[in-house]
Design a protein around this motif. Structure first.
Motif, PDB file in Angstrom:
ATOM      1  N   PHE A 160       0.837  -1.197   0.000  1.00 32.70           N
ATOM      2  CA  PHE A 160       0.000   0.000   0.000  1.00 32.70           C
ATOM      3  C   PHE A 160       0.874   1.250   0.000  1.00 32.70           C
ATOM      4  CE2 PHE A 160      -3.837  -2.286   1.499  1.00 32.70           C
ATOM      5  CZ  PHE A 160      -4.809  -1.586   0.801  1.00 32.70           C
ATOM      6  N   VAL A 161       0.519   2.218  -0.847  1.00 31.03           N
ATOM      7  CA  VAL A 161       1.102   3.557  -0.800  1.00 31.03           C
ATOM      8  C   VAL A 161      -0.040   4.549  -0.980  1.00 31.03           C
ATOM      9  CG1 VAL A 161       3.351   2.836  -1.695  1.00 31.03           C
ATOM     10  CG2 VAL A 161       1.570   3.585  -3.290  1.00 31.03           C
ATOM     11  N   SER A 162       0.247   5.837  -0.798  1.00 29.61           N
ATOM     12  CA  SER A 162      -0.750   6.863  -1.062  1.00 29.61           C
ATOM     13  C   SER A 162      -0.747   7.185  -2.549  1.00 29.61           C
ATOM     14  CB  SER A 162      -0.445   8.116  -0.246  1.00 29.61           C
ATOM     15  OG  SER A 162       0.778   8.687  -0.683  1.00 29.61           O
ATOM     16  N   LEU A 163      -1.761   7.923  -2.997  1.00 24.25           N
ATOM     17  CA  LEU A 163      -1.809   8.319  -4.399  1.00 24.25           C
ATOM     18  C   LEU A 163      -0.621   9.205  -4.771  1.00 24.25           C
ATOM     19  CD1 LEU A 163      -5.635   9.032  -4.877  1.00 24.25           C
ATOM     20  CD2 LEU A 163      -4.319   7.107  -5.785  1.00 24.25           C
ATOM     21  N   ASP A 164      -0.224  10.110  -3.849  1.00 21.04           N
ATOM     22  CA  ASP A 164       0.967  10.928  -4.108  1.00 21.04           C
ATOM     23  C   ASP A 164       2.217  10.059  -4.113  1.00 21.04           C
ATOM     24  OD1 ASP A 164      -0.464  13.263  -4.347  1.00 21.04           O
ATOM     25  OD2 ASP A 164      -0.309  13.763  -2.218  1.00 21.04           O
ATOM     26  N   GLY A 165       2.236   9.054  -3.254  1.00 21.23           N
ATOM     27  CA  GLY A 165       3.381   8.150  -3.240  1.00 21.23           C
ATOM     28  C   GLY A 165       3.500   7.368  -4.523  1.00 21.23           C
ATOM     29  N   LEU A 166       2.354   7.000  -5.122  1.00 17.49           N
ATOM     30  CA  LEU A 166       2.385   6.272  -6.385  1.00 17.49           C
ATOM     31  C   LEU A 166       3.061   7.110  -7.477  1.00 17.49           C
ATOM     32  CD1 LEU A 166       1.545   3.778  -8.030  1.00 17.49           C
ATOM     33  CD2 LEU A 166      -0.659   4.881  -8.435  1.00 17.49           C
ATOM     34  N   LYS A 167       2.822   8.412  -7.470  1.00 15.33           N
ATOM     35  CA  LYS A 167       3.470   9.276  -8.460  1.00 15.33           C
ATOM     36  C   LYS A 167       4.988   9.265  -8.282  1.00 15.33           C
ATOM     37  CE  LYS A 167      -0.554  12.333  -8.686  1.00 15.33           C
ATOM     38  NZ  LYS A 167      -1.070  13.697  -8.421  1.00 15.33           N
ATOM     39  N   ARG A 168       5.454   9.138  -7.025  1.00 15.81           N
ATOM     40  CA  ARG A 168       6.897   9.135  -6.767  1.00 15.81           C
ATOM     41  C   ARG A 168       7.589   7.907  -7.353  1.00 15.81           C
ATOM     42  NH1 ARG A 168       8.425   8.156  -1.974  1.00 15.81           N
ATOM     43  NH2 ARG A 168      10.502   9.051  -2.256  1.00 15.81           N
ATOM     44  N   THR A 169       6.812   6.819  -7.577  1.00 17.78           N
ATOM     45  CA  THR A 169       7.448   5.603  -8.091  1.00 17.78           C
ATOM     46  C   THR A 169       7.870   5.747  -9.547  1.00 17.78           C
ATOM     47  OG1 THR A 169       5.346   4.645  -8.837  1.00 17.78           O
ATOM     48  CG2 THR A 169       6.001   4.224  -6.541  1.00 17.78           C
ATOM     49  N   GLY A 170       7.247   6.674 -10.277  1.00 16.21           N
ATOM     50  CA  GLY A 170       7.557   6.824 -11.698  1.00 16.21           C
ATOM     51  C   GLY A 170       7.047   5.683 -12.547  1.00 16.21           C
ATOM     52  N   LEU A 171       6.130   4.868 -12.005  1.00 18.48           N
ATOM     53  CA  LEU A 171       5.643   3.697 -12.740  1.00 18.48           C
ATOM     54  C   LEU A 171       4.439   4.004 -13.620  1.00 18.48           C
ATOM     55  CD1 LEU A 171       5.869   1.067  -9.851  1.00 18.48           C
ATOM     56  CD2 LEU A 171       7.426   1.317 -11.785  1.00 18.48           C
TER      57      LEU A 171
END
Length: 844
Positions: free
Chosen positions: A194-205
């Motif tokens: 689990f990550v946050s929606l902002d965290g998902l953007k940080r993955t670059g995926l």
């Protein structure tokens, strides 16, 4: 004539028939209690079950797509009453520990995980359980994550350490114990991160070409029911249908096991509601008929002093309405109290309490109770037209009977009333029509059976029967005995009780078995062929039960019947996009896997082609059938398979099954891995996981025990609800059945007195009455039991689609039980006559 004389007449009549009227009020009260109680219990229990179903989906409904959900989706959701919403994004990703030691040449090990980003308010229903407690995915910082215990074990990481997901590093805030909306286990990805929606953007995926699943979780108004959610889902589907990109699901369809259970329970409750309609009518009809039969002389006297038939009819109907209102009030009070009784007996069904008073159920009880009393009392009340003033001198000369036109009109009124009430109860036209027609057929069969029994009793030789049995058989054949009316009432009551008992017990067994006790609790993914022997040995050492394994090849669909998938997309044929573009899994086997049955074709029947068996629903989505050819791209190598069979798959079994099953040898040389499943004791899951991960780091161990426990808990709660509702209705039915028997026996005082005058003792009179009522109950119970067996079989087979036939043992048990109940109820109603002296009874 004015209202004053009529009211005075009603008061006088009530003084002379209070015993009978008390019985009628009691029967009505029980009937209304059945209708109101069932409605109130269904409302309260459905609320608890719906809370479970909502938590399984984490929302009232969801919209899913393989593309971002735009503003047009929000506009549609606003139109259907959405009050809350949040987004969830899921995709596959490799994760690995974040290296902290500089100069470490060894690259950290990585595994495939299912990445899930949750927005604010997630989950809308249910809760996420973590260790340490209280960490919610929606509240994570953009550099924090929550990981499944399988990831912690496989990568050797713990809370506080960092995990690399894509281009970003995330601190592990907690370990995931349970989540609400992972209710159908797909072998697509791996353990959860689990990550946050902002965290998902940080993955670059999130880039072009990534396979991402977007879901919008929607919450409706707090008072919304499953019907509301289903209607909202249909409206959303209709508005979004043109794009073919969306999938919409309501909370009443959260999981295959629960889906089927909710469907079956809904059908069962409809049957309970319809059959409970009969209970009050049975008692009312019998009491009114017995009441008028005892008042023949009084009615004739009224006619002789100037009362017209219409006025006598109104007076007696007014009696019925007044008593019906009293019975309805008592029944409504009992029915509305039933959820609070259930809350005390089975608090797990109503964790949030019995809920508000179900005034809608009270209104239904009043409407049906009053309507049933009027409708079922009209046929016997029309008999007053045949009572002439002269009958005051010969009231016992012949039984009361209405003219043919009046009887037909009354019959049509009953049919119309029953159809209307059934429509109110079921809410659907077709079930109401079927119920009314079936009831008419049953009454016809019971009437014919009772007439045959009465005729047989009149012709059977009685000399060898003995005095007691001879009297009982003669009583069934004498004029005016009311055998047909009593047999119909007893037979219908027996049918209601026995049918509900059979169906409820069978459905409860099905619900308990809905989450199979031998279902797997643990899956092993990405087991390489040369690792399987070692993995299997470890699983057997740890006591794994029901060990199952199958090979898996990952591929993509390239063409259907020679037409490339790229040309099939958007061709207007109705094929859903996801079935054409998703990554497919194919397995192979010599025989059908557990949980599968052949629907069409033959398995591996053509030696000249490579064959494939397709799951029926998936075949419809692909637009293929027997003889179609599917071309797959297996890492650049095209493989063509012909569809030679279609399979039905019971996904609720949790067995290993796939949409596509290839013939052995068709995928020879294709790279793949093995999938394994087993049931493992909870105390040994950690040990097995540690051993497998240590020996084979590439293998992912996925636990679905929390899912199984949630499904089992929900099904168990539904089973308890079925058991309570069935028992409630059956007990009320038995009570009304006893009341109907007693109502028909209240006129036996003169007969008891005559027998005593002839020298028969009180005990002998009681024995004669018991044999007579017992024989009547035996016949009615036998016919009603056979009818219940047929009804239960038809409902189980066609309504619930459950295999197996009800046991025929129910028929003799129903006959004997009805005979005993008839004897006890008849003697109880005749107790006053049995206690009185002959001269007092004759004068009365």
């Amino acid at each position: 004539m004015g209202s004053g004389p009529l009211l005075a007449l009603m008061r006088r009549e009530s003084r002379g028939a209070r015993g009978r009227l008390v019985f009628m009020t009691a029967c009505l009260a029980l009937g209304v209690a059945a209708v109101t109680g069932v409605a109130a219990l269904v409302g309260s229990i459905a609320g608890a079950v719906e809370r479970d179903a909502r938590s399984l989906l984490a929302a009232d409904l969801t919209v899913e797509a393989r593309q971002p959900l735009g503003d047009e989706v929000d506009e549609i959701l606003d139109a259907v009453g959405a009050v809350r919403r949040t987004d969830v994004v899921e995709m596959a990703s490799m994760v690995r520990p974040e290296t902290s030691a500089e100069g470490d040449d060894a690259a950290p090990r990585s595994i495939l995980a299912e990445l899930k980003a949750a927005g604010p308010l997630y989950p809308l229903h249910g809760e996420v359980v973590t260790e340490p407690a209280g960490v919610q995915p929606a509240a994570l910082a953009d550099d924090e994550c929550v990981i499944a215990s399988e990831i912690a074990a496989q990568l050797g990481v713990s809370v506080g350490e960092s995990l690399r997901v894509g281009k970003g590093a995330f601190r592990i805030a907690a370990v995931l114990v349970d989540e609400p909306d992972r209710v159908d286990f797909a072998m697509t990805l791996g353990p959860r991160v689990f990550v946050s929606l902002d965290g998902l953007k940080r993955t670059g995926l999130m880039m072009f070409g990534s396979r991402i699943k977007y879901r919008r979780l929607v919450g409706l108004a707090p008072e919304a029911t499953s019907d509301d959610a289903r209607r909202a889902a249909r409206r959303v589907k209709k508005r979004l249908d043109a794009s073919k990109f969306y999938r919409v699901k309501s909370f009443d369809r959260p999981n295959p096991s629960v889906d089927r259970a909710l469907d079956n329970v809904g059908s069962y409750l409809g049957l309970v509601a319809l059959l409970s309609l009969l209970l009050g009518g049975i008692g009312v009809a019998q009491v009114v008929r017995a009441w008028l039969g005892s008042r023949t002389a009084a009615i004739a006297t009224l006619r002789s002093i100037g009362f017209r038939p219409r006025e006598v009819f109104i007076a007696y109907l007014g009696h019925v309405v007044a008593l019906a209102l009293i019975g309805c009030a008592i029944g409504i009070a009992v029915g509305l109290a039933s959820p609070y009784v259930v809350q005390a007996v089975a608090p797990e069904l109503m964790e949030s309490g019995a809920g508000p008073v179900r005034w809608a159920a009270a209104g239904r009880g009043l409407l049906l109770g009053l309507g049933t009393a009027i409708v079922f009392s009209v046929p016997p009340l029309t008999a007053v037209w045949r009572v002439s003033p002269a009958r005051a001198l010969r009231a016992e000369a012949a039984p009361l009977a209405a003219p043919r036109a009046v009887r037909i009109g009354a019959g049509l009124a009953v049919v119309g009333g029953v159809l209307s009430f059934a429509l109110v109860q079921s809410g659907e036209v077709v079930p109401a029509l079927i119920f009314t027609a079936g009831l008419a057929v049953l009454i016809g069969l019971l009437t014919a059976a009772a007439a045959l029994v009465s005729r047989f009793a009149a012709r059977v030789p009685r000399l060898a029967l003995g005095p007691t049995l001879r009297h009982g058989v003669a009583a069934l054949a004498r004029p005016g005995a009311g055998v047909i009316g009593a047999a119909v009432a007893l037979g219908l009551g027996t049918l209601v009780v026995v049918a509900l008992g059979i169906v409820g017990a069978r459905l409860e067994d099905e619900l308990v078995a809905g989450a199979p006790p031998d279902a797997p609790t643990l899956f092993l993914v990405d087991v390489q062929p040369d690792q399987w022997d070692g993995v299997r040995e470890m699983m057997e050492d740890e006591g794994a039960e029901g060990l199952d394994s199958t090979p898996v090849v990952m591929t993509r669909l390239a063409a259907i019947d020679g037409t490339p998938v790229s040309e099939l997309l958007g061709d207007g044929t109705g094929r859903t996009r996801w079935t054409l573009t998703r990554e497919q899994r194919i397995t192979w086997s010599d025989e059908l896997p557990g949980g599968s049955t052949l629907a069409e074709g033959t398995l591996w029947s053509d030696p000249d082609v490579d064959e494939v068996s397709v799951e029926t629903d998936f075949a419809k989505r692909l637009g293929v059938g027997l003889g179609s050819t599917l071309t797959f791209d297996v890492q650049g190598v095209p493989i063509e398979l012909r569809v030679t069979s279609l399979r039905d798959v019971d996904w609720a079994s949790f067995r290993i099954n796939f949409f596509l099953l290839a013939e052995p040898g068709a995928l020879r040389g294709a790279p793949g891995w093995r999938l394994a499943a087993a049931k493992v004791d909870p105390s040994r899951e950690d040990s097995l996981q540690s051993r497998v991960v240590e020996a084979y780091p590439n293998v992912s161990v996925l636990r679905i025990r929390p899912l199984m426990e949630r499904v089992a808990a929900t099904l168990g709660r539904i089973a308890t609800a079925v058991r309570l509702l069935g028992a409630f209705t059956v007990l009320v039915g038995i009570a009304i059945l006893a009341g109907a028997i007693a109502a028909s026996s209240l006129k036996r005082g003169a007969e008891a007195a005559l027998l005593k005058t002839l020298g028969v003792t009180r005990r002998g009179v009681a024995l004669l009455f018991a044999v007579e009522y017992g024989l009547l109950g035996l016949v009615a119970g036998l016919v009603g039991g056979l009818g219940a067996l047929a009804l239960a079989w038809a409902f189980l087979h066609y309504g619930l689609e459950l295999d197996g036939a009800p046991s025929v043992v129910a028929v003799p048990l129903a006959a004997l039980g009805t005979a005993v109940l008839a004897a006890i109820a008849g003697l109880s109603a005749s107790a006053r006559a049995l206690r009185s002296r002959p001269i007092e009874a004759l004068r009365g």
